[in-house]
Design a protein around this motif. Sequence first.
Motif, PDB file in Angstrom:
ATOM      1  N   ASP A   1      -4.965  -6.876   4.380  1.00  0.00           N
ATOM      2  CA  ASP A   1      -5.033  -6.781   5.835  1.00  0.00           C
ATOM      3  C   ASP A   1      -4.467  -5.426   6.266  1.00  0.00           C
ATOM      4  O   ASP A   1      -3.256  -5.243   6.355  1.00  0.00           O
ATOM      5  CB  ASP A   1      -4.226  -7.926   6.461  1.00  0.00           C
ATOM      6  CG  ASP A   1      -4.271  -7.918   7.991  1.00  0.00           C
ATOM      7  OD1 ASP A   1      -4.869  -6.989   8.559  1.00  0.00           O
ATOM      8  OD2 ASP A   1      -3.698  -8.836   8.600  1.00  0.00           O
ATOM      9  N   PHE A   2      -5.359  -4.480   6.542  1.00  0.00           N
ATOM     10  CA  PHE A   2      -4.942  -3.121   6.906  1.00  0.00           C
ATOM     11  C   PHE A   2      -4.891  -2.923   8.426  1.00  0.00           C
ATOM     12  O   PHE A   2      -5.046  -1.804   8.907  1.00  0.00           O
ATOM     13  CB  PHE A   2      -5.908  -2.101   6.296  1.00  0.00           C
ATOM     14  CG  PHE A   2      -5.729  -1.894   4.816  1.00  0.00           C
ATOM     15  CD1 PHE A   2      -4.646  -1.178   4.331  1.00  0.00           C
ATOM     16  CD2 PHE A   2      -6.642  -2.434   3.923  1.00  0.00           C
ATOM     17  CE1 PHE A   2      -4.483  -0.986   2.966  1.00  0.00           C
ATOM     18  CE2 PHE A   2      -6.483  -2.248   2.560  1.00  0.00           C
ATOM     19  CZ  PHE A   2      -5.389  -1.529   2.067  1.00  0.00           C
TER      20      PHE A   2
ATOM     21  N   LEU B   1      -2.486  -2.788  10.407  1.00  0.00           N
ATOM     22  CA  LEU B   1      -1.391  -1.936  10.876  1.00  0.00           C
ATOM     23  C   LEU B   1      -1.610  -0.465  10.535  1.00  0.00           C
ATOM     24  O   LEU B   1      -0.916   0.407  11.074  1.00  0.00           O
ATOM     25  CB  LEU B   1      -0.056  -2.391  10.268  1.00  0.00           C
ATOM     26  CG  LEU B   1       0.444  -3.783  10.644  1.00  0.00           C
ATOM     27  CD1 LEU B   1       1.754  -4.085   9.942  1.00  0.00           C
ATOM     28  CD2 LEU B   1       0.613  -3.887  12.155  1.00  0.00           C
ATOM     29  N   PHE B   2      -2.559  -0.190   9.646  1.00  0.00           N
ATOM     30  CA  PHE B   2      -2.754   1.188   9.184  1.00  0.00           C
ATOM     31  C   PHE B   2      -3.234   2.073  10.347  1.00  0.00           C
ATOM     32  O   PHE B   2      -4.197   1.767  11.034  1.00  0.00           O
ATOM     33  CB  PHE B   2      -3.778   1.227   8.059  1.00  0.00           C
ATOM     34  CG  PHE B   2      -3.888   2.577   7.405  1.00  0.00           C
ATOM     35  CD1 PHE B   2      -3.052   2.916   6.354  1.00  0.00           C
ATOM     36  CD2 PHE B   2      -4.807   3.519   7.848  1.00  0.00           C
ATOM     37  CE1 PHE B   2      -3.140   4.148   5.748  1.00  0.00           C
ATOM     38  CE2 PHE B   2      -4.897   4.759   7.261  1.00  0.00           C
ATOM     39  CZ  PHE B   2      -4.054   5.084   6.201  1.00  0.00           C
ATOM     40  N   GLY B   3      -2.527   3.171  10.556  1.00  0.00           N
ATOM     41  CA  GLY B   3      -2.893   4.124  11.599  1.00  0.00           C
ATOM     42  C   GLY B   3      -2.482   3.714  12.994  1.00  0.00           C
ATOM     43  O   GLY B   3      -2.763   4.446  13.956  1.00  0.00           O
ATOM     44  N   ASP B   4      -1.808   2.562  13.140  1.00  0.00           N
ATOM     45  CA  ASP B   4      -1.371   2.116  14.467  1.00  0.00           C
ATOM     46  C   ASP B   4      -0.057   2.811  14.809  1.00  0.00           C
ATOM     47  O   ASP B   4       1.022   2.216  14.806  1.00  0.00           O
ATOM     48  CB  ASP B   4      -1.193   0.595  14.470  1.00  0.00           C
ATOM     49  CG  ASP B   4      -1.003   0.036  15.872  1.00  0.00           C
ATOM     50  OD1 ASP B   4      -1.212   0.798  16.840  1.00  0.00           O
ATOM     51  OD2 ASP B   4      -0.630  -1.144  16.000  1.00  0.00           O
TER      52      ASP B   4
ATOM     53  N   GLY C   1       2.271   1.594   8.426  1.00  0.00           N
ATOM     54  CA  GLY C   1       2.834   0.482   9.186  1.00  0.00           C
ATOM     55  C   GLY C   1       3.856  -0.310   8.413  1.00  0.00           C
ATOM     56  O   GLY C   1       4.194  -1.437   8.791  1.00  0.00           O
ATOM     57  N   GLY C   2       4.370   0.267   7.310  1.00  0.00           N
ATOM     58  CA  GLY C   2       5.290  -0.478   6.454  1.00  0.00           C
ATOM     59  C   GLY C   2       6.663   0.116   6.340  1.00  0.00           C
ATOM     60  O   GLY C   2       7.391  -0.202   5.393  1.00  0.00           O
ATOM     61  N   SER C   3       7.067   1.015   7.251  1.00  0.00           N
ATOM     62  CA  SER C   3       8.390   1.643   7.255  1.00  0.00           C
ATOM     63  C   SER C   3       8.445   2.796   6.249  1.00  0.00           C
ATOM     64  O   SER C   3       7.597   2.916   5.358  1.00  0.00           O
ATOM     65  CB  SER C   3       9.486   0.622   6.938  1.00  0.00           C
ATOM     66  OG  SER C   3      10.763   1.213   6.992  1.00  0.00           O
TER      67      SER C   3
ATOM     68  N   PHE D   1       0.824  -1.211   0.000  1.00  0.00           N
ATOM     69  CA  PHE D   1       0.000   0.000   0.000  1.00  0.00           C
ATOM     70  C   PHE D   1       0.858   1.261   0.000  1.00  0.00           C
ATOM     71  O   PHE D   1       0.616   2.195  -0.786  1.00  0.00           O
ATOM     72  CB  PHE D   1      -0.926   0.006   1.216  1.00  0.00           C
ATOM     73  CG  PHE D   1      -1.722   1.273   1.359  1.00  0.00           C
ATOM     74  CD1 PHE D   1      -2.846   1.488   0.586  1.00  0.00           C
ATOM     75  CD2 PHE D   1      -1.331   2.263   2.258  1.00  0.00           C
ATOM     76  CE1 PHE D   1      -3.581   2.666   0.705  1.00  0.00           C
ATOM     77  CE2 PHE D   1      -2.049   3.440   2.383  1.00  0.00           C
ATOM     78  CZ  PHE D   1      -3.180   3.644   1.606  1.00  0.00           C
ATOM     79  N   ALA D   2       1.862   1.300   0.880  1.00  0.00           N
ATOM     80  CA  ALA D   2       2.713   2.488   0.963  1.00  0.00           C
ATOM     81  C   ALA D   2       3.493   2.696  -0.330  1.00  0.00           C
ATOM     82  O   ALA D   2       3.650   3.828  -0.807  1.00  0.00           O
ATOM     83  CB  ALA D   2       3.669   2.363   2.149  1.00  0.00           C
ATOM     84  N   ALA D   3       3.989   1.602  -0.915  1.00  0.00           N
ATOM     85  CA  ALA D   3       4.713   1.713  -2.180  1.00  0.00           C
ATOM     86  C   ALA D   3       3.794   2.207  -3.290  1.00  0.00           C
ATOM     87  O   ALA D   3       4.184   3.057  -4.107  1.00  0.00           O
ATOM     88  CB  ALA D   3       5.319   0.361  -2.555  1.00  0.00           C
TER      89      ALA D   3
END
Length: 485
Positions: free
Chosen positions: A267-268, A270-273, A343-345, A87-89
């Motif tokens: 699976d989102f 980690l998003f916003g955590d 959440g992906g660096s 997602f971040a990429a």
Amino acid sequence: MTQQSVEPRTTADDAGEGTRVPAGRSWLDRYFHISHRGSTVAREVRGGVTTFMAMAYILLLNPLILSGKDVAGATLGQQALITATAFAAALTTLLMGFVGKVPLALAAGLSVSGVLASQVAPEMTWPQAMGMCVMYGVVIMLLVVTGLREMIMNAIPLALKHAITMGIGLFIALIGFYKSGFVHQGEATPVTLGPAGELAGWPVLLFAGTLLLIFMLQARNIPGAILIGIVGGTVVAAVLNAAGVVDPKQWAAGAPELHGSAVSMPDFSLFGDVEFGGWGEVGAMTVGMIVFTLVLAGFFDAMATIIGVGTEAKLADDKGRMPGLSKALFVDGAGGAIGGVSGGSGQTVFIESATGVGEGARTGLASVVTGLFFAACLFFTPLTAIVPQEVASAALVVIGAMMLMNARHVDWADRATAIPVFLTVVLMPFTYTITTGVAAGVISYVAIKTAQGKWREIGAFMWVLTAVFLVYFALNPIESWLGVH
């Protein structure tokens, strides 16, 4: 009635590029300046696909690096990490395409992820670590807006910039060897080959075979060598596992099997955590040094990569100026914050963008294509998850080897250069921290230059860095002296 020729005209969307372009172009051509830069839609699509193929390995390596435990013993789920990475990429690369309008793709920076895994997570929780990513991204954006980013780049000696890249490469290679099981913590020695001084098990041999395969493909200049090696190693691993040759317990992160469908919803979780604060036990000095280290890790390669790829695409002039440079630098900085929230660096520009340029990409349309491919990967995380950790680790070693090639730019005959570079490079993997390597390199550079009577060549910024790093090394004695625990 005689036919009149149509004269080229300058359109508003080309303002600032100083060119006259033909009339009758499509909105896609006008927005991305495709004709003006001597490209076609077909070339841009081909270039975008090529770039994705060259850097798709990040979907495997980033979750591998971030698979460890934080200070509370918590881990990040693999499926969630793959989703966050993709997602971040996708988001940052699409932003680079639509805003920067240059053929540059972004994804999780392995150097940033290495800092998070080795230095940040042992000190704080993963949500707090991702908060650090957001903070460093904001810092870089402020540096771009204020113009300080280029000033800082110019203040640090070129040799130390190369040394930082080389040290991070060696650090990443060590992680690859360790994650694969090729290197273990020894009993009579600090490290050893395998668990008892010898390689044991098919998975480790598969790592070695995959590593050699990738190196052989690169030696033949085969495009997408890393991805081909990973796919080949995964196929062999699946065959060995299905044939019952390998004990399932030998695989470090589970057997290479597909459980259920190859397609699933992302699976989102980690998003916003993200958490800001709660660093009382860590201390303000440690927090400051972590943010500073993350800025360093995501800072130096980006500008050189952007200019390098831009030059290859014939977009930059002899002074490194290229259309959309400030926007590209800003998006690169925003990648730190976007990666933290996802959440992906932290995200950074990948040198693999040059492969797409080699296929003819010249505009941001290629980045849009690459970003869309990353977005599509959100729905294929089960397929990505079957890649064995041992196979993915081989790619880490390859990336480390590629980063060490900067050694050719170092003047090893000059002690004022060679010694700081040596300390920077070796102390990163030997101490398992990037900060220590950078600190030792900066302090030794200033000390040697001063000893040579060349203190005027150092520059004010390097003196400030030296003072900061001296406090960093002496922090424990200082705290003891002040009675701070």
